[in-house]
Design an enzyme around this catalytic site. Sequence first.
Site, PDB file in Angstrom:
ATOM      1  N   ASP A   1      26.116  15.960  -2.411  1.00 23.54           N
ATOM      2  CA  ASP A   1      26.179  16.753  -3.647  1.00 23.54           C
ATOM      3  C   ASP A   1      24.797  17.336  -3.911  1.00 23.54           C
ATOM      4  O   ASP A   1      23.800  16.602  -3.903  1.00 23.54           O
ATOM      5  CB  ASP A   1      26.629  15.858  -4.798  1.00 23.54           C
ATOM      6  CG  ASP A   1      27.008  16.673  -6.026  1.00 23.54           C
ATOM      7  OD1 ASP A   1      27.267  17.891  -5.890  1.00 23.54           O
ATOM      8  OD2 ASP A   1      27.051  16.095  -7.123  1.00 23.54           O
TER       9      ASP A   1
ATOM     10  N   HIS B   1      21.368  24.669 -14.641  1.00 28.56           N
ATOM     11  CA  HIS B   1      21.709  23.252 -14.837  1.00 28.56           C
ATOM     12  C   HIS B   1      20.477  22.368 -14.645  1.00 28.56           C
ATOM     13  O   HIS B   1      20.212  21.486 -15.463  1.00 28.56           O
ATOM     14  CB  HIS B   1      22.802  22.824 -13.852  1.00 28.56           C
ATOM     15  CG  HIS B   1      23.056  21.353 -13.836  1.00 28.56           C
ATOM     16  ND1 HIS B   1      23.630  20.690 -14.911  1.00 28.56           N
ATOM     17  CD2 HIS B   1      22.782  20.395 -12.906  1.00 28.56           C
ATOM     18  CE1 HIS B   1      23.707  19.388 -14.618  1.00 28.56           C
ATOM     19  NE2 HIS B   1      23.199  19.186 -13.417  1.00 28.56           N
TER      20      HIS B   1
ATOM     21  N   GLU C   1      31.322  17.094 -14.308  1.00 32.66           N
ATOM     22  CA  GLU C   1      30.443  18.134 -13.781  1.00 32.66           C
ATOM     23  C   GLU C   1      31.309  19.169 -13.070  1.00 32.66           C
ATOM     24  O   GLU C   1      32.077  18.836 -12.163  1.00 32.66           O
ATOM     25  CB  GLU C   1      29.386  17.553 -12.838  1.00 32.66           C
ATOM     26  CG  GLU C   1      28.381  16.676 -13.587  1.00 32.66           C
ATOM     27  CD  GLU C   1      27.122  16.340 -12.799  1.00 32.66           C
ATOM     28  OE1 GLU C   1      27.171  16.373 -11.554  1.00 32.66           O
ATOM     29  OE2 GLU C   1      26.097  16.043 -13.441  1.00 32.66           O
TER      30      GLU C   1
ATOM     31  N   GLU D   1      31.882  21.875 -10.499  1.00 32.30           N
ATOM     32  CA  GLU D   1      31.220  22.210  -9.234  1.00 32.30           C
ATOM     33  C   GLU D   1      32.192  22.907  -8.283  1.00 32.30           C
ATOM     34  O   GLU D   1      33.407  22.806  -8.427  1.00 32.30           O
ATOM     35  CB  GLU D   1      30.712  20.930  -8.541  1.00 32.30           C
ATOM     36  CG  GLU D   1      29.816  20.084  -9.445  1.00 32.30           C
ATOM     37  CD  GLU D   1      29.002  19.049  -8.695  1.00 32.30           C
ATOM     38  OE1 GLU D   1      28.973  19.097  -7.448  1.00 32.30           O
ATOM     39  OE2 GLU D   1      28.392  18.190  -9.357  1.00 32.30           O
TER      40      GLU D   1
ATOM     41  N   ASP E   1      32.619  16.184 -10.471  1.00 31.14           N
ATOM     42  CA  ASP E   1      31.759  15.038 -10.156  1.00 31.14           C
ATOM     43  C   ASP E   1      31.600  14.201 -11.436  1.00 31.14           C
ATOM     44  O   ASP E   1      30.653  14.363 -12.190  1.00 31.14           O
ATOM     45  CB  ASP E   1      30.402  15.561  -9.656  1.00 31.14           C
ATOM     46  CG  ASP E   1      29.411  14.442  -9.382  1.00 31.14           C
ATOM     47  OD1 ASP E   1      29.858  13.301  -9.145  1.00 31.14           O
ATOM     48  OD2 ASP E   1      28.194  14.705  -9.427  1.00 31.14           O
TER      49      ASP E   1
ATOM     50  N   ARG F   1      26.651   8.782 -17.695  1.00 33.22           N
ATOM     51  CA  ARG F   1      25.252   9.155 -17.954  1.00 33.22           C
ATOM     52  C   ARG F   1      24.370   7.969 -18.312  1.00 33.22           C
ATOM     53  O   ARG F   1      23.174   7.978 -17.998  1.00 33.22           O
ATOM     54  CB  ARG F   1      25.195  10.182 -19.086  1.00 33.22           C
ATOM     55  CG  ARG F   1      25.918  11.477 -18.800  1.00 33.22           C
ATOM     56  CD  ARG F   1      25.344  12.179 -17.598  1.00 33.22           C
ATOM     57  NE  ARG F   1      26.020  13.459 -17.370  1.00 33.22           N
ATOM     58  CZ  ARG F   1      25.889  14.157 -16.258  1.00 33.22           C
ATOM     59  NH1 ARG F   1      25.129  13.723 -15.276  1.00 33.22           N
ATOM     60  NH2 ARG F   1      26.524  15.299 -16.117  1.00 33.22           N
TER      61      ARG F   1
ATOM     62  N   GLN G   1      23.748   6.065 -15.061  1.00 33.81           N
ATOM     63  CA  GLN G   1      22.880   6.941 -14.254  1.00 33.81           C
ATOM     64  C   GLN G   1      21.437   6.915 -14.762  1.00 33.81           C
ATOM     65  O   GLN G   1      20.493   6.830 -13.980  1.00 33.81           O
ATOM     66  CB  GLN G   1      23.439   8.367 -14.309  1.00 33.81           C
ATOM     67  CG  GLN G   1      22.671   9.382 -13.470  1.00 33.81           C
ATOM     68  CD  GLN G   1      23.189  10.813 -13.683  1.00 33.81           C
ATOM     69  OE1 GLN G   1      24.183  11.037 -14.369  1.00 33.81           O
ATOM     70  NE2 GLN G   1      22.512  11.775 -13.102  1.00 33.81           N
TER      71      GLN G   1
ATOM     72  N   LYS H   1      27.753   7.699 -10.407  1.00 30.15           N
ATOM     73  CA  LYS H   1      28.585   8.791  -9.906  1.00 30.15           C
ATOM     74  C   LYS H   1      29.563   8.361  -8.805  1.00 30.15           C
ATOM     75  O   LYS H   1      30.494   9.095  -8.505  1.00 30.15           O
ATOM     76  CB  LYS H   1      27.703   9.921  -9.358  1.00 30.15           C
ATOM     77  CG  LYS H   1      27.042  10.736 -10.455  1.00 30.15           C
ATOM     78  CD  LYS H   1      26.029  11.689  -9.893  1.00 30.15           C
ATOM     79  CE  LYS H   1      25.383  12.531 -10.963  1.00 30.15           C
ATOM     80  NZ  LYS H   1      26.267  13.569 -11.510  1.00 30.15           N
TER      81      LYS H   1
ATOM     82  N   THR I   1      35.147  11.183  -7.524  1.00 29.90           N
ATOM     83  CA  THR I   1      34.908  12.626  -7.463  1.00 29.90           C
ATOM     84  C   THR I   1      36.264  13.263  -7.187  1.00 29.90           C
ATOM     85  O   THR I   1      36.901  12.944  -6.185  1.00 29.90           O
ATOM     86  CB  THR I   1      33.937  12.970  -6.308  1.00 29.90           C
ATOM     87  OG1 THR I   1      32.742  12.193  -6.457  1.00 29.90           O
ATOM     88  CG2 THR I   1      33.594  14.448  -6.298  1.00 29.90           C
TER      89      THR I   1
ATOM     90  N   GLU J   1      25.030  18.791 -21.122  1.00 33.08           N
ATOM     91  CA  GLU J   1      24.367  20.016 -21.570  1.00 33.08           C
ATOM     92  C   GLU J   1      25.035  20.596 -22.812  1.00 33.08           C
ATOM     93  O   GLU J   1      24.358  21.062 -23.726  1.00 33.08           O
ATOM     94  CB  GLU J   1      24.391  21.058 -20.442  1.00 33.08           C
ATOM     95  CG  GLU J   1      23.584  20.646 -19.229  1.00 33.08           C
ATOM     96  CD  GLU J   1      24.019  21.416 -17.993  1.00 33.08           C
ATOM     97  OE1 GLU J   1      23.522  22.516 -17.782  1.00 33.08           O
ATOM     98  OE2 GLU J   1      24.899  20.916 -17.250  1.00 33.08           O
TER      99      GLU J   1
HETATM  100 CA    CA Z   1      26.916  16.549  -9.369  1.00 34.19          CA
END
Ligand code: CA
Length: 401
Positions: free
Chosen positions: A101, A108, A182, A184, A216, A220, A223, A236, A240, A341
């Site tokens: 990834d 971002h 996420e 992607e 993904d 948080r 992480q 993570k 996925t 975000e």
């Molecule tokens: Ca990602």
Amino acid sequence: MSPDDAGFGADNLPYGVDEAGHVVVAWRHEVIDLVHATGLDVGPEVWASGSLNAFFALGPDAWAATRAQLQAGLADQPDRARRPRHQVRLVLPWEVGDYADFYASLEHASNMGRILRPDGEPLPPAWRHLPIGYHGRAGTVVASGSEIPRPAGLIGPGDPAAAHDQPGQQPEFGPTRRLDVEVELGFVIGSGVARGQSIPVTDAERHVFGVVLVNDWSARDIQAFEYQPLGPFLGKSFATSVSPWVVPLAALEPWRVDGPVQQPEPSAYLKAGEPRGYDVGLQLSINDQVVSTTSSAGLYWSMAQQLAHLTVNGSGVRAGDLLASGTISGPTAGTEGSLMELTGGGRRALRLGDGTTRTWLADGDKATIRGWCGPRGGPGWLSLGDVNGTVVPCGQEVTPP
Ligand code: CA
């Protein structure tokens, strides 16, 4: 024809795999079961093999010939090869090899830097020199529709969402309180190279079979505590999700766009000609309420640059490997590809169209990413379908989609 069906026209023809293990192709409101299709050089043993990997192994010339044969014979397919698309249950369409990834969106990476390191430079020093990435967990790449159990892990004492936030306290074990998505794009390698070899950036796209939508999922708080210095791990690796339709790279040819100017100029092995990007529209919904709409057109590091970078050390790459772009965010409000975000790191709740608010995902929430090229329903409109998943409580056993 509805816009959704029009998005699966003869210039799209994405590949999937149904519950019986047959390779199917989406066309308008139908699928064509290639085991029963006529006019193809590639035989049914490849189409009944349970995944796209046997087709990958035939190489780019066979992919192009099959696509041309399908396009020429769409109207002539026998009834036994045709089924209504909504009746077909799709599974993970290929055996995922390695999964990497990236972190290819400038917007971002800048947003994340500002949230995580408000007093420092938003971008890590290497960011403009190479496509930063990490090796992910291929075994938890799951089909769209799969349930996502809320993961548990150690959450640091300073975490804003933790029950206790006094300095000096111990980390706390428990279900994540900051579950995120996420948005992607992923690309599926169809043709690999052996260890010891690398793929030049100018040749990279020949190795890519097609494109999928990727979510993904990210915890948080887990992480934030674990990520330095080796990057994300348990935050993570729990899941996925990928879309069921793999759109051939050839279908995206009309949607190429020039990428943003790269300054400083990339190293020779990363220098790519234009147009190096693809303009894929992307939309994130929570419980069918749209929270973000963005596009891959502005990605700083292209797919070809990511693949050239991944293999430049001689790591090789194999058919079935999945490379994902990293979260795709745009420059304006409402174009961010993650709740991290969209909520300013959890500081501003997001109001959904149904009147409820979210900072992070709640149990029972369904997150959906849609993808397309061109104006909806207009000329050349092409759909990538969607990838979705529903959050279930921590520890709940998952049922297959
Ligand atoms: Ca990602």
